[in-house]
Design an enzyme around this catalytic site. Structure first.
Site, PDB file in Angstrom:
ATOM      1  CG  ASP A 271     -41.052  -5.365 -19.468  1.00 53.05           C
ATOM      2  OD1 ASP A 271     -40.633  -5.939 -18.668  1.00 53.05           O
ATOM      3  OD2 ASP A 271     -40.595  -4.985 -20.548  1.00 53.05           O
ATOM      4  CG  HIS A 272     -41.422  -6.772 -11.958  1.00 49.50           C
ATOM      5  ND1 HIS A 272     -41.012  -5.676 -11.517  1.00 49.50           N
ATOM      6  CD2 HIS A 272     -41.896  -7.582 -10.903  1.00 49.50           C
ATOM      7  CE1 HIS A 272     -41.471  -5.775 -10.050  1.00 49.50           C
ATOM      8  NE2 HIS A 272     -41.891  -6.769  -9.908  1.00 49.50           N
ATOM      9  NE  ARG A 273     -37.955  -6.598 -19.906  1.00 48.80           N
ATOM     10  CZ  ARG A 273     -37.779  -6.666 -21.204  1.00 48.80           C
ATOM     11  NH1 ARG A 273     -36.451  -7.155 -21.657  1.00 48.80           N
ATOM     12  NH2 ARG A 273     -38.823  -6.374 -22.196  1.00 48.80           N
TER      13      ARG A 273
END
Length: 472
Positions: free
Chosen positions: A444-446
């Site tokens: 998850d790049h968040r």
């Protein structure tokens, strides 16, 4: 199973769940309502909520038939949720008066699936009531206030895990427990379909439990013993040792099973998460040597990979974190490694909880137990819904690399490929042969960035290439 269905009465009387022993809810408890006497004689049996994500359930099989006498605590029906099949028991004595949702039928959580009469005299009245309301019940969940003042709704609770059968004498069936045959819900349904008497079947599952392959073997043996009179009941039965795919009629449209529907929902949900992928090549010679040494003690390669991953996550907690609301993220307090397992009709992820703290031998025993329960569709919610990091391994199929889809609510999933002999350049400039595997992490790049994954994979590679810490 902690999740139970809600109890609502068609009259204004509501018993206390704490003071009235016949309305126990296991294992969670709620504040007690004022104790009131029940005057109702006919109770509605409702579809229970067997997991936090369950919105509807499918009736796998009715353990009891209409007119059967029920005792408090007896299993009444087997329900398929989005993750498992569960025996559901009654907390009331009475008679199963009317079945409103037949085997194979689907009903929303909280909707009536049957009626329970207190006495035989009330069975005709219950049947009449079921006939007049079955179409409405099938279409939608029951209204908040039902019109009939003489009908209450019965609490059904998932049966607790069946106790391990006591060692039996030669005159006792190996899978019996106090006269009761211990079998998985699917095995019971299969036995009913194939007309196999479970009393004559020896179980090969955990602690002698009868599983589907035992029933299939018994059905096949029955056919072999009477070759001249083939039984319609066992046509198409599956071999116990060599499973045969079911016949597929090309061009047909097949609806999702409950589990497939849940997987589909989760996969679509995951598309809303911005993900990225990082791959890494790890040399596995030392890990392979360690596995050969301790394999005889019951250690599995899955447990070794889970343990190595968990140790690496202790040094990179952000990779074990999760973002659920898009506004914040949580550093999870436990490292629970979920491992994807393919089962008949779907996919499930049994969880090795606190994998960083459990020794490799206990972890391996736990993993074998979880796999047996997963394939019998007997996992409890906390055994498949508490993962903080997921492993998906296709190496046993010879797959060298692949990408995995991030499960909702987690920060990362690692896809593990096969370990294969590879020609490499060694440090002194010579050419050598080493076993290597490719791992690809989807994150998850968040919450997790490229540098985070790179550092995590470097740590993981060091642990696998120098695996002495795995057996501490």
């Amino acid at each position: 199973m902690a999740a139970l269905l809600h109890l609502r009465l068609n009259s204004s009387l509501l018993p206390s769940s704490s003071s009235h022993p016949s309305l126990r809810r296991r294992p969670c408890r709620r504040p007690a309502a004022p104790s009131t006497r029940i005057s109702a004689k006919i109770r509605e049996i409702f579809m229970p909520a067997l997991s936090s994500t369950m919105t509807e359930g499918k009736i796998v099989s009715w353990v009891k038939s209409e007119g059967d006498r029920l005792a408090k605590g007896e299993s009444v029906v087997v329900v398929e949720s989005d993750k498992a099949d569960m025996d559901v028991e009654t907390f009331y004595d009475g008679y199963l008066a009317a079945i409103m949702v037949e085997e194979g039928g689907v009903a929303p959580v909280g909707s009536a699936i049957a009626l329970l009469a207190e006495s035989e005299d009330e069975i005709p009245l219950a049947k009449s009531q079921a006939s007049s309301s079955s179409s409405a019940v099938a279409a939608s969940p029951p209204p908040a206030e039902a019109p009939a003042s003489t009908t209450s709704q019965q609490t059904l609770a998932p049966s607790p895990p069946e106790p391990s059968p006591v060692a039996a004498s030669s005159s006792t069936h190996p899978a019996s427990d106090g006269g009761r045959i211990v079998a998985t819900p699917y095995a019971k349904k299969l036995a009913k379909d194939l007309k196999v008497d479970l009393a004559g079947v020896a179980g090969t599952g955990p602690m002698g439990r009868i599983v589907a392959k035992d029933v299939e073997a018994a059905a096949a043996a029955a056919v072999a013993s009477v070759p001249s009179v083939p039984s319609k009941a066992v046509v198409g039965s599956v071999s116990a040792k060599t499973p045969t795919p079911l016949a597929i009629e090309l061009g047909t449209v097949v609806p999702f099973t409950t589990m497939q529907g849940a997987v589909s929902k989760n996969m679509v949900e995951s598309l809303s998460v911005p993900t990225f992928r990082v791959g890494y090549t790890i040399t596995t010679n030392a890990l392979d040597d360690l596995y050969k040494k301790i394999k005889s003690k019951g250690v599995t390669m899955t447990a070794l990979l889970a343990k190595a991953t968990a140790i690496a996550l202790t040094k990179h907690p952000v990779v074990n974190s999760s973002c659920r609301d898009g506004k914040s993220f949580t550093y999870n307090s436990s490292i629970n490694i979920a491992v994807a397992v393919a089962i008949d009709g779907g996919l499930i992820t049994p969880v090795l909880q606190d994998a960083d703290k459990v020794d490799i031998y206990s972890l391996s025993r736990k993993w074998k137990e979880l796999v047996d329960k997963a394939r019998a569709k007997q996992l409890q919610p906390h055994e498949y819904s508490t993962g903080t990091f997921t492993l998906s391994n296709l190496g046993m199929f010879g797959v060298d690399r692949f990408d995995a889809i991030l499960p909702p609510g987690t920060g990362a999933i690692m896809a593990v490929g096969a370990s294969q002999p590879t020609v490499v350049a060694v440090k002194d400039g010579r050419i050598g042969l080493k076993s290597q595997m490719q791992v690809n992490v989807t994150a998850d790049h968040r919450v997790i960035y490229g540098a985070d994954l790179a550092a995590f994979l470097q740590t993981l590679a060091k642990i696998i290439e120098e695996p002495s810490d795995l057996t501490l």
